[in-house]
Write a protein that holds these residues in place. Structure first.
Motif, short mmCIF file in Angstrom:
data_model
loop_
_atom_site.label_atom_id
_atom_site.label_comp_id
_atom_site.label_asym_id
_atom_site.label_seq_id
_atom_site.Cartn_x
_atom_site.Cartn_y
_atom_site.Cartn_z
N PHE A 13 -0.16 6.07 0.81
CA PHE A 13 -0.26 6.85 2.04
C PHE A 13 0.81 7.94 2.13
O PHE A 13 0.92 8.63 3.14
CB PHE A 13 -0.14 5.93 3.26
N ILE A 32 -2.20 -4.61 6.99
CA ILE A 32 -1.32 -3.80 7.84
C ILE A 32 0.14 -4.14 7.56
O ILE A 32 1.01 -3.26 7.61
CB ILE A 32 -1.65 -4.04 9.34
N SER A 55 1.40 -4.85 4.73
CA SER A 55 1.78 -4.15 3.51
C SER A 55 2.06 -2.67 3.75
O SER A 55 2.93 -2.08 3.12
CB SER A 55 0.69 -4.31 2.45
N VAL A 56 1.32 -2.09 4.68
CA VAL A 56 1.59 -0.70 5.06
C VAL A 56 2.94 -0.62 5.78
O VAL A 56 3.73 0.30 5.55
CB VAL A 56 0.46 -0.13 5.96
N SER A 57 3.21 -1.59 6.63
CA SER A 57 4.48 -1.62 7.35
C SER A 57 5.66 -1.72 6.39
O SER A 57 6.68 -1.06 6.58
CB SER A 57 4.51 -2.81 8.33
N TYR A 93 0.86 -1.17 0.00
CA TYR A 93 0.00 0.00 0.00
C TYR A 93 0.90 1.22 0.00
O TYR A 93 1.46 1.60 1.03
CB TYR A 93 -0.89 0.01 1.24
N SER A 94 1.06 1.83 -1.17
CA SER A 94 2.01 2.94 -1.30
C SER A 94 1.32 4.30 -1.44
O SER A 94 1.98 5.31 -1.69
CB SER A 94 2.91 2.71 -2.51
N HIS A 139 5.73 -0.66 3.32
CA HIS A 139 5.88 0.62 2.62
C HIS A 139 6.67 1.62 3.47
O HIS A 139 7.52 2.33 2.95
CB HIS A 139 4.51 1.20 2.29
N VAL A 151 -2.43 8.22 8.17
CA VAL A 151 -1.76 6.94 8.39
C VAL A 151 -0.26 7.10 8.58
O VAL A 151 0.35 6.50 9.47
CB VAL A 151 -2.04 5.99 7.20
N LYS A 152 0.37 7.93 7.76
CA LYS A 152 1.84 8.04 7.80
C LYS A 152 2.35 8.54 9.15
O LYS A 152 3.48 8.22 9.53
CB LYS A 152 2.33 8.95 6.68
N ASP A 184 -6.73 8.20 5.38
CA ASP A 184 -5.52 7.92 4.61
C ASP A 184 -4.43 8.96 4.86
O ASP A 184 -3.25 8.63 4.94
CB ASP A 184 -5.83 7.86 3.11
#
Length: 205
Positions: A51, A162, A164-166, A48-49, A168, A140-141, A137
């Protein structure tokens, strides 16, 4: 959470499909249990890129009202029973010293009362930051930029977005050995796998 009609409805749906795409081997195994002759391919969960880029830690901590100089543990996403927040809270209470800070960010799926009771009766509750709402969104960062580690203490899972966010934001993870979570760690040096979903095992990791 499982329901009695999950399997028959899924089997019915799969009868109309010519093939399937799964995002981890654990889901492929579930698929074959429902349809033994299923044609499928595995494509790893994408990152998930969307963010944005990582912020400076100092800015993120300031925006979130966190104390500086602590090591930050992040629990992120919808708060549901199978995700094991209560396990993480109890593990956090076992950590020695006061170097750690726990960030809980996500919307409760039901009552938060049982988690609040654990917090109210544990040491270090003043080092727990709660943001109990849907995280936009654009927000999130901030959480991942402040985090030293993301913990997924799940009781059950297929896989988790989650992770995938980690990836990124290049934040290592501690996950339980359920579903496809272990696959997200693999041999890549991106985190640790707890052999069981207990507070003691999570704390040890």
């Amino acid at each position: 959470e499982p329901h009695f009609f999950d399997a028959p409805l899924t089997k019915y749906f799969l009868k109309g499909s010519d093939g399937s795409i799964t995002l981890c081997e654990a889901v492929s195994k579930d698929l074959l249990e429902l349809k033994s002759d299923a044609v499928y391919t595995v494509i790893q969960h994408p990152l998930y890129s969307h963010f944005g880029q990582k912020m400076s830690r100092e800015e993120a901590e300031k925006n979130l009202g966190l104390r500086h100089g602590k090591r930050n543990i992040l629990f992120f996403g919808l708060i549901r029973d199978y995700k094991g927040l209560d396990i993480l809270l109890e593990a956090f209470g076992m950590l020695p010293g006061e170097d750690w800070q726990l960030i809980v960010a996500g919307e409760p799926y039901g009552s938060f009362e049982k988690y609040q009771k654990i917090i109210d009766n544990m040491p270090g509750k003043d080092r727990i930051s709660l943001t109990l709402k849907y995280i936009k969104d654009s927000e999130v960062k901030q959480f991942f930029s402040a985090a030293d580690v993301v913990v997924l203490p799940y009781r059950s899972a297929t896989q988790s977005g989650i992770s995938s966010v980690s990836y990124h934001f290049e934040v290592p993870m501690i996950v339980t050995d359920v579903g496809g979570l272990k696959e997200t760690i693999g041999d890549r040096g991106t985190g640790l796998v707890s052999p069981e979903g207990s507070p003691e095992a999570i704390c040890k990791e």
